[in-house]
Design an enzyme around this catalytic site. Structure first.
Site, PDB file in Angstrom:
ATOM      1  N   ASN A 153       0.795  -1.228   0.000  1.00 23.62           N
ATOM      2  CA  ASN A 153       0.000   0.000   0.000  1.00 23.62           C
ATOM      3  C   ASN A 153       0.832   1.286   0.000  1.00 23.62           C
ATOM      4  O   ASN A 153       0.265   2.378   0.052  1.00 23.62           O
ATOM      5  CB  ASN A 153      -0.951   0.016   1.202  1.00 23.62           C
ATOM      6  CG  ASN A 153      -1.958  -1.107   1.154  1.00 23.62           C
ATOM      7  OD1 ASN A 153      -2.008  -1.940   2.046  1.00 23.62           O
ATOM      8  ND2 ASN A 153      -2.728  -1.168   0.082  1.00 23.62           N
ATOM      9  N   HIS A 163      -9.475  -4.493  -0.919  1.00 23.68           N
ATOM     10  CA  HIS A 163      -8.408  -4.101  -1.853  1.00 23.68           C
ATOM     11  C   HIS A 163      -8.434  -5.107  -3.001  1.00 23.68           C
ATOM     12  O   HIS A 163      -8.672  -6.303  -2.772  1.00 23.68           O
ATOM     13  CB  HIS A 163      -7.019  -4.211  -1.193  1.00 23.68           C
ATOM     14  CG  HIS A 163      -6.607  -3.033  -0.358  1.00 23.68           C
ATOM     15  ND1 HIS A 163      -5.908  -3.174   0.825  1.00 23.68           N
ATOM     16  CD2 HIS A 163      -6.756  -1.697  -0.548  1.00 23.68           C
ATOM     17  CE1 HIS A 163      -5.656  -1.974   1.332  1.00 23.68           C
ATOM     18  NE2 HIS A 163      -6.174  -1.065   0.525  1.00 23.68           N
ATOM     19  N   ASP A 198      -6.075  -6.600  -4.434  1.00 24.18           N
ATOM     20  CA  ASP A 198      -5.157  -7.738  -4.286  1.00 24.18           C
ATOM     21  C   ASP A 198      -5.647  -8.781  -3.279  1.00 24.18           C
ATOM     22  O   ASP A 198      -4.985  -9.784  -3.059  1.00 24.18           O
ATOM     23  CB  ASP A 198      -3.730  -7.263  -3.959  1.00 24.18           C
ATOM     24  CG  ASP A 198      -3.581  -6.659  -2.566  1.00 24.18           C
ATOM     25  OD1 ASP A 198      -4.571  -6.581  -1.813  1.00 24.18           O
ATOM     26  OD2 ASP A 198      -2.443  -6.250  -2.228  1.00 24.18           O
ATOM     27  N   ALA A 212      -5.379  -8.742  10.373  1.00 25.27           N
ATOM     28  CA  ALA A 212      -5.433  -7.332   9.950  1.00 25.27           C
ATOM     29  C   ALA A 212      -5.971  -7.220   8.528  1.00 25.27           C
ATOM     30  O   ALA A 212      -6.064  -6.127   7.984  1.00 25.27           O
ATOM     31  CB  ALA A 212      -4.042  -6.715  10.031  1.00 25.27           C
ATOM     32  N   CYS A 254       0.317  -8.614   0.199  1.00 29.03           N
ATOM     33  CA  CYS A 254       0.235  -7.314   0.883  1.00 29.03           C
ATOM     34  C   CYS A 254       1.539  -6.963   1.582  1.00 29.03           C
ATOM     35  O   CYS A 254       1.817  -5.791   1.825  1.00 29.03           O
ATOM     36  CB  CYS A 254      -0.825  -7.329   1.975  1.00 29.03           C
ATOM     37  SG  CYS A 254      -2.460  -7.768   1.473  1.00 29.03           S
TER      38      CYS A 254
HETATM   39  N1  ARG Z   1      -4.964  -3.508   7.914  1.00 33.33           N
HETATM   40  C1  ARG Z   1      -4.501  -3.072   6.631  1.00 33.33           C
HETATM   41  C2  ARG Z   1      -5.518  -2.101   6.042  1.00 33.33           C
HETATM   42  O1  ARG Z   1      -6.689  -2.274   6.274  1.00 33.33           O
HETATM   43  C3  ARG Z   1      -4.299  -4.245   5.720  1.00 33.33           C
HETATM   44  C4  ARG Z   1      -3.768  -3.870   4.378  1.00 33.33           C
HETATM   45  C5  ARG Z   1      -3.588  -5.044   3.466  1.00 33.33           C
HETATM   46  N2  ARG Z   1      -2.953  -4.656   2.286  1.00 33.33           N
HETATM   47  C6  ARG Z   1      -3.310  -5.002   1.043  1.00 33.33           C
HETATM   48  N3  ARG Z   1      -2.560  -4.649   0.064  1.00 33.33           N
HETATM   49  N4  ARG Z   1      -4.423  -5.669   0.821  1.00 33.33           N
HETATM   50  O2  ARG Z   1      -5.188  -1.163   5.352  1.00 33.33           O
END
Ligand code: ARG
Length: 295
Positions: free
Chosen positions: A70, A167, A169, A257, A263
């Site tokens: 991210n 997301h 991904d 999370a 990620c």
């Molecule tokens: N807890 C993080 C969020 O909600 C997890 C991010 C996961 N990242 C991803 N590229 N899917 O932002």
């Protein structure tokens, strides 16, 4: 000699679930810190057998910073920094900008009023030379235009409709072989049609809800296969049938999370190695990468 691919990771020293910004996060389900560190280390070791892993220092104020996908979108030596939707993660933005600038990247900003969560929602499909961009829960639909202007790439929007797959991904993974792993129900019907029209059925690997919830689409592409938190025997045989291997790296603590293997990584396609000073090659306390590492 061919150059090994390079990929960024961030040690989970400060990883924790201290807030809830997606349906996977529940502050009453604490992270087992020791287990999380071991899982991250195992993933990093698996990856560093095939690619060079470099790290960015974790910031104690950023419990989600280990999810480096991210940080932004990287293409060649261009870095397009994220603009996070939630204040809890906006605190990561400055540190990532600084790291990429110091590493020699050209930072190209998108408009300030546009939410954009980097390689969590923008995935480059090398085979088709398009960037697929998920929008809805995190990234704004107008980021499609913003990223196209910033990178000169062909960016195609996909609408995410299931909060669990917040997301792109988490439910979609374009592989370098041209195969795409995905969970169709996470997309609007229109976006499902777009994908079906652009990607032949023989290249689309549809995952079950069980696999999707194990974040099987959140896979690290190693060229000949994937590294992933989970895959049922059915999914593994679908992958094997098209010549792809499956390596499991359990990441249950990070699923708390809402994140999995992909990620925790950000591929760095910047080709030149001479800009990489020793300051980018440190190891971090207990996080010693064991094999083939450039950290
Ligand atoms: N807890 C993080 C969020 O909600 C997890 C991010 C996961 N990242 C991803 N590229 N899917 O932002």
């Amino acid at each position: 000699m061919t150059q090994r691919s390079r990929l960024l990771m961030c040690p989970p020293q400060h990883f924790s679930v201290l807030y809830s910004i997606n349906p996977w996060m529940d502050q009453d389900r604490p992270v087992n810190v020791k287990q999380a560190h071991a899982q991250w280390q195992n993933l990093a070791s698996e990856i560093s057998r095939r690619m060079d892993v470099v790290t960015v220092d974790p910031d104690p104020a950023c419990p989600d910073m280990c999810f480096v996908a991210n940080a932004g979108f990287v293409h060649g030596n261009t870095f397009v920094p994220s603009r996070f939707r939630y204040a809890e993660r906006q605190v990561e933005e400055a540190g990532f900008r600084e790291w990429f600038r110091a590493a020699g990247y050209r930072c190209v900003e998108i408009e300030e009023d546009c939410f954009f969560e980097g390689a969590g929602d923008a995935l480059y499909d090398t085979k088709r030379n398009v960037v697929w961009m998920g929008s809805g829960p995190r990234t704004d639909a107008k980021a499609v235009y913003e990223l196209a202007v910033a990178t000169n790439l062909d960016v195609r929007g996909l609408e995410l409709v299931d909060a669990r797959f917040y997301h792109l991904d988490t439910c979609f993974c374009p592989l370098s072989t041209g195969h795409v792993l995905y969970f169709p129900q996470a997309f609007s019907e229109e976006s499902q049609r777009v994908l079906a029209a652009r990607i032949p059925a023989s290249s689309r690997i549809v995952v079950s809800e069980t696999d999707a919830l194990g974040l099987a689409c959140n896979a690290v592409d190693i060229g000949t296969g994937i590294i992933v938190n989970h895959a049922t025997p059915e999914l593994r045989s679908q992958l094997a049938a098209v010549g792809l291997s499956t390596t499991i790296a359990p990441l249950g603590e990070f699923l708390k999370a809402g994140g999995g293997a992909k990620c925790l990584c950000l591929p760095l396609p910047f080709p030149s190695s001479d800009r990489w000073g020793s300051r980018h090659r440190r190891s971090h306390g207990p996080f010693e990468l064991r094999s083939g590492t450039s950290v």
